[in-house]
Design a protein around this motif. Sequence first.
Motif, PDB file in Angstrom:
ATOM      1  N   MET A 195       0.841  -1.202   0.000  1.00 42.33           N
ATOM      2  CA  MET A 195       0.000   0.000   0.000  1.00 42.33           C
ATOM      3  C   MET A 195       0.874   1.250   0.000  1.00 42.33           C
ATOM      4  SD  MET A 195      -1.240   2.494   2.265  1.00 42.33           S
ATOM      5  CE  MET A 195      -1.365   1.841   3.927  1.00 42.33           C
ATOM      6  N   VAL A 196       1.910   1.246   0.824  1.00 41.24           N
ATOM      7  CA  VAL A 196       2.819   2.405   0.884  1.00 41.24           C
ATOM      8  C   VAL A 196       3.449   2.635  -0.491  1.00 41.24           C
ATOM      9  CG1 VAL A 196       5.006   3.225   1.860  1.00 41.24           C
ATOM     10  CG2 VAL A 196       3.266   2.232   3.359  1.00 41.24           C
ATOM     11  N   ALA A 197       3.926   1.571  -1.106  1.00 41.62           N
ATOM     12  CA  ALA A 197       4.573   1.715  -2.419  1.00 41.62           C
ATOM     13  C   ALA A 197       3.562   2.214  -3.453  1.00 41.62           C
ATOM     14  CB  ALA A 197       5.172   0.379  -2.852  1.00 41.62           C
ATOM     15  N   ALA A 198       2.363   1.641  -3.436  1.00 43.53           N
ATOM     16  CA  ALA A 198       1.351   2.023  -4.435  1.00 43.53           C
ATOM     17  C   ALA A 198       0.979   3.489  -4.301  1.00 43.53           C
ATOM     18  CB  ALA A 198       0.109   1.133  -4.291  1.00 43.53           C
ATOM     19  N   GLN A 199       1.115   4.047  -3.098  1.00 39.49           N
ATOM     20  CA  GLN A 199       0.722   5.443  -2.885  1.00 39.49           C
ATOM     21  C   GLN A 199       1.953   6.362  -2.778  1.00 39.49           C
ATOM     22  OE1 GLN A 199      -3.293   3.953  -0.634  1.00 39.49           O
ATOM     23  NE2 GLN A 199      -2.773   6.093  -0.339  1.00 39.49           N
ATOM     24  N   GLY A 200       3.037   5.916  -3.395  1.00 40.51           N
ATOM     25  CA  GLY A 200       4.201   6.790  -3.568  1.00 40.51           C
ATOM     26  C   GLY A 200       5.115   6.903  -2.359  1.00 40.51           C
ATOM     27  N   GLY A 201       4.892   6.094  -1.325  1.00 40.24           N
ATOM     28  CA  GLY A 201       5.685   6.216  -0.099  1.00 40.24           C
ATOM     29  C   GLY A 201       7.035   5.516  -0.200  1.00 40.24           C
ATOM     30  N   ASP A 202       7.937   5.933   0.667  1.00 42.30           N
ATOM     31  CA  ASP A 202       9.289   5.384   0.692  1.00 42.30           C
ATOM     32  C   ASP A 202       9.300   4.096   1.530  1.00 42.30           C
ATOM     33  OD1 ASP A 202      11.942   4.841   0.930  1.00 42.30           O
ATOM     34  OD2 ASP A 202      12.498   6.759   1.863  1.00 42.30           O
ATOM     35  N   VAL A 203       9.302   2.964   0.839  1.00 41.27           N
ATOM     36  CA  VAL A 203       9.221   1.661   1.525  1.00 41.27           C
ATOM     37  C   VAL A 203      10.457   1.417   2.396  1.00 41.27           C
ATOM     38  CG1 VAL A 203       8.939  -0.824   1.180  1.00 41.27           C
ATOM     39  CG2 VAL A 203       7.745   0.769  -0.297  1.00 41.27           C
ATOM     40  N   ASP A 204      11.529   2.071   2.033  1.00 39.90           N
ATOM     41  CA  ASP A 204      12.751   1.947   2.828  1.00 39.90           C
ATOM     42  C   ASP A 204      12.506   2.374   4.290  1.00 39.90           C
ATOM     43  OD1 ASP A 204      15.556   1.434   2.867  1.00 39.90           O
ATOM     44  OD2 ASP A 204      15.828   3.599   3.165  1.00 39.90           O
ATOM     45  N   GLN A 205      11.658   3.388   4.473  1.00 42.55           N
ATOM     46  CA  GLN A 205      11.357   3.839   5.846  1.00 42.55           C
ATOM     47  C   GLN A 205      10.484   2.821   6.582  1.00 42.55           C
ATOM     48  OE1 GLN A 205       9.738   7.760   4.838  1.00 42.55           O
ATOM     49  NE2 GLN A 205      11.397   8.679   6.010  1.00 42.55           N
ATOM     50  N   VAL A 206       9.716   2.055   5.819  1.00 42.06           N
ATOM     51  CA  VAL A 206       8.903   1.006   6.444  1.00 42.06           C
ATOM     52  C   VAL A 206       9.825  -0.136   6.886  1.00 42.06           C
ATOM     53  CG1 VAL A 206       7.035  -0.657   6.061  1.00 42.06           C
ATOM     54  CG2 VAL A 206       6.898   1.634   5.034  1.00 42.06           C
ATOM     55  N   ASP A 207      10.790  -0.427   6.041  1.00 41.25           N
ATOM     56  CA  ASP A 207      11.736  -1.506   6.365  1.00 41.25           C
ATOM     57  C   ASP A 207      12.727  -1.083   7.445  1.00 41.25           C
ATOM     58  OD1 ASP A 207      10.503  -3.099   4.520  1.00 41.25           O
ATOM     59  OD2 ASP A 207      11.870  -2.574   2.896  1.00 41.25           O
ATOM     60  N   HIS A 208      12.968   0.228   7.525  1.00 41.54           N
ATOM     61  CA  HIS A 208      13.912   0.764   8.530  1.00 41.54           C
ATOM     62  C   HIS A 208      13.240   1.935   9.237  1.00 41.54           C
ATOM     63  CE1 HIS A 208      17.052  -1.622   6.602  1.00 41.54           C
ATOM     64  NE2 HIS A 208      16.561  -1.188   5.460  1.00 41.54           N
ATOM     65  N   PRO A 209      12.350   1.662  10.192  1.00 38.33           N
ATOM     66  CA  PRO A 209      11.571   2.751  10.802  1.00 38.33           C
ATOM     67  C   PRO A 209      12.432   3.804  11.490  1.00 38.33           C
ATOM     68  CG  PRO A 209      10.659   0.616  11.406  1.00 38.33           C
ATOM     69  CD  PRO A 209      11.940   0.347  10.680  1.00 38.33           C
ATOM     70  N   ASP A 210      13.702   3.481  11.786  1.00 38.24           N
ATOM     71  CA  ASP A 210      14.548   4.525  12.382  1.00 38.24           C
ATOM     72  C   ASP A 210      14.850   5.634  11.371  1.00 38.24           C
ATOM     73  OD1 ASP A 210      15.809   2.393  11.151  1.00 38.24           O
ATOM     74  OD2 ASP A 210      17.763   2.908  12.016  1.00 38.24           O
ATOM     75  N   ARG A 211      14.453   5.417  10.095  1.00 42.66           N
ATOM     76  CA  ARG A 211      14.628   6.470   9.085  1.00 42.66           C
ATOM     77  C   ARG A 211      13.394   7.363   8.967  1.00 42.66           C
ATOM     78  NH1 ARG A 211      17.683   2.536   4.688  1.00 42.66           N
ATOM     79  NH2 ARG A 211      19.360   2.024   6.138  1.00 42.66           N
ATOM     80  N   LEU A 212      12.379   7.104   9.765  1.00 39.81           N
ATOM     81  CA  LEU A 212      11.212   7.998   9.811  1.00 39.81           C
ATOM     82  C   LEU A 212      11.634   9.301  10.497  1.00 39.81           C
ATOM     83  CD1 LEU A 212       8.520   5.379  10.931  1.00 39.81           C
ATOM     84  CD2 LEU A 212       8.445   6.710   8.809  1.00 39.81           C
ATOM     85  N   PRO A 213      10.876  10.398  10.305  1.00 41.65           N
ATOM     86  CA  PRO A 213      11.273  11.654  10.952  1.00 41.65           C
ATOM     87  C   PRO A 213      11.445  11.478  12.461  1.00 41.65           C
ATOM     88  CG  PRO A 213       9.381  11.998   9.499  1.00 41.65           C
ATOM     89  CD  PRO A 213       9.637  10.517   9.531  1.00 41.65           C
ATOM     90  N   HIS A 214      12.559  12.013  13.000  1.00 45.43           N
ATOM     91  CA  HIS A 214      12.711  11.939  14.447  1.00 45.43           C
ATOM     92  C   HIS A 214      13.089  13.295  15.023  1.00 45.43           C
ATOM     93  CE1 HIS A 214      16.518  10.452  12.741  1.00 45.43           C
ATOM     94  NE2 HIS A 214      17.047  11.286  13.608  1.00 45.43           N
ATOM     95  N   ALA A 215      12.625  13.552  16.222  1.00 46.49           N
ATOM     96  CA  ALA A 215      12.791  14.873  16.831  1.00 46.49           C
ATOM     97  C   ALA A 215      14.219  15.037  17.347  1.00 46.49           C
ATOM     98  CB  ALA A 215      11.804  15.028  17.976  1.00 46.49           C
TER      99      ALA A 215
END
Length: 440
Positions: free
Chosen positions: A314-334
């Motif tokens: 779903m993330v890929a189909a809607q243009g999202g960066d699957v790499d962040q799903v596979d490596h959640p530490d790459r999601l925005p962090h404060a």
Amino acid sequence: MRATEIIEKKRDGGELSAAEIDWFIQSVTAGSLPDYQAAALLMAIYIRGMTRRETVDLTQAMARSGDQLDLHDVVPYAVDKHSSGGVGDKTSLVVLPLVAACGVPVAKMSGRGLGFSGGTLDKMESISGWNGAMSLARFKQQVVEIGLVLAGQTAELAPADGKLYALRDVTGTVSSIPLIAASIMSKKLAAGSDGIVLDVKLGRGAFMTTLDSARELATTMVNIGRDAGRDVVALLSDMNQPLGHAVGNSLEVREAIDALLGEETTPADFWAHCLEVAGHMLVLAGAAPSLEEGKRLAAAARDDGRAFEKFRQMVAAQGGDVDQVDHPDRLPHAPLSAVIESTRAGYIGEINASQIGWSCVYLGAGRAKKGDPIDLAVGMIFSRKVGDHLQVGDPLGRVYARDGESLARAVAEFKKSITYSETPVEPLPLFYGMVGGKEG
Ligand code: URA
């Protein structure tokens, strides 16, 4: 028609006609009604309420403000779910892939944050590039291709809700039964699913604070759905404390990914809640003969990795960066964070969930004004539950902030949101009952 006459009629406790409601919704949709008049009418509705007939007319007018999808040319039966809004409620992110992974098509329209409650679209946008805006043709195509689509309001689907929602968010007009019922059900009717599970929250961190008001909201929505020929079940669920641990956009996405991966750190209340909602969706769709079997199927879809894979698709189909799903530490962090420890011994008696929700809004995770940007990285981890026993110095959670001043304020609010008890306190239930179910 004149806007001031309609506003005054509702302000004085009158009942609006179907034509007046239609005019209001059409003017909002066309952009010809200024925000100040729309907000004034919302406040009048908030204070005066609406009859059942007015609420149904409002819902139908909002659903008609754009196209109404019929998915039957692409799938025989699609399911959807919607929460009435809570703190830390990232249920959709887990439940939708669980159900889709069981082979049941899921077509959902979600919203943004509302008042102190977070919104699925904002959370999903923590994943770079992910986009909930799409054409109806694309919405349908994605249901066929991967069996899961998650969209926001567009100019085509329930646009009136998109506009009113943004106004309600910043005008203190959220917690009104007719406005919530019309907002949720207009989206559900427009998006075309046959089976709908409504998660109606109640408690301090919900827009309905009592069981009676939650039941009234649930009954209103179930009736609207049934009148439109949909199968609807509404669960009455607890929102007196944050659901799971994480509150704040990317923090919640991370917790949802952990849940889909079956990580040991997944909060037990959150996972049990997800299984219950997913189980009901599978029962409505006829994919499970009982709730218990539905829950078992959903858990199996997590255990063998199918649900996580469905989320990635779903993330890929809607243009999202699957790499962040596979490596959640790459999601925005404060940039800043602080651990909060208990300053006294005792049982947790209460956690003021709405205070936590508002603190996160002030941290930047929600909007103070219409159209404000949000900070995807900030928020709180609240890792204790009502009934837990604590010693002085035990960790309670962590606050994530953009700067020192907001960090210090949020730490103080986090601490203030907890009430201690010297005597044992019962854990809170997850659910209080349900309304509706499949008819016939
Ligand atoms: N979710 C919605 O979509 N609308 C509301 O009014 C509340 C929760």
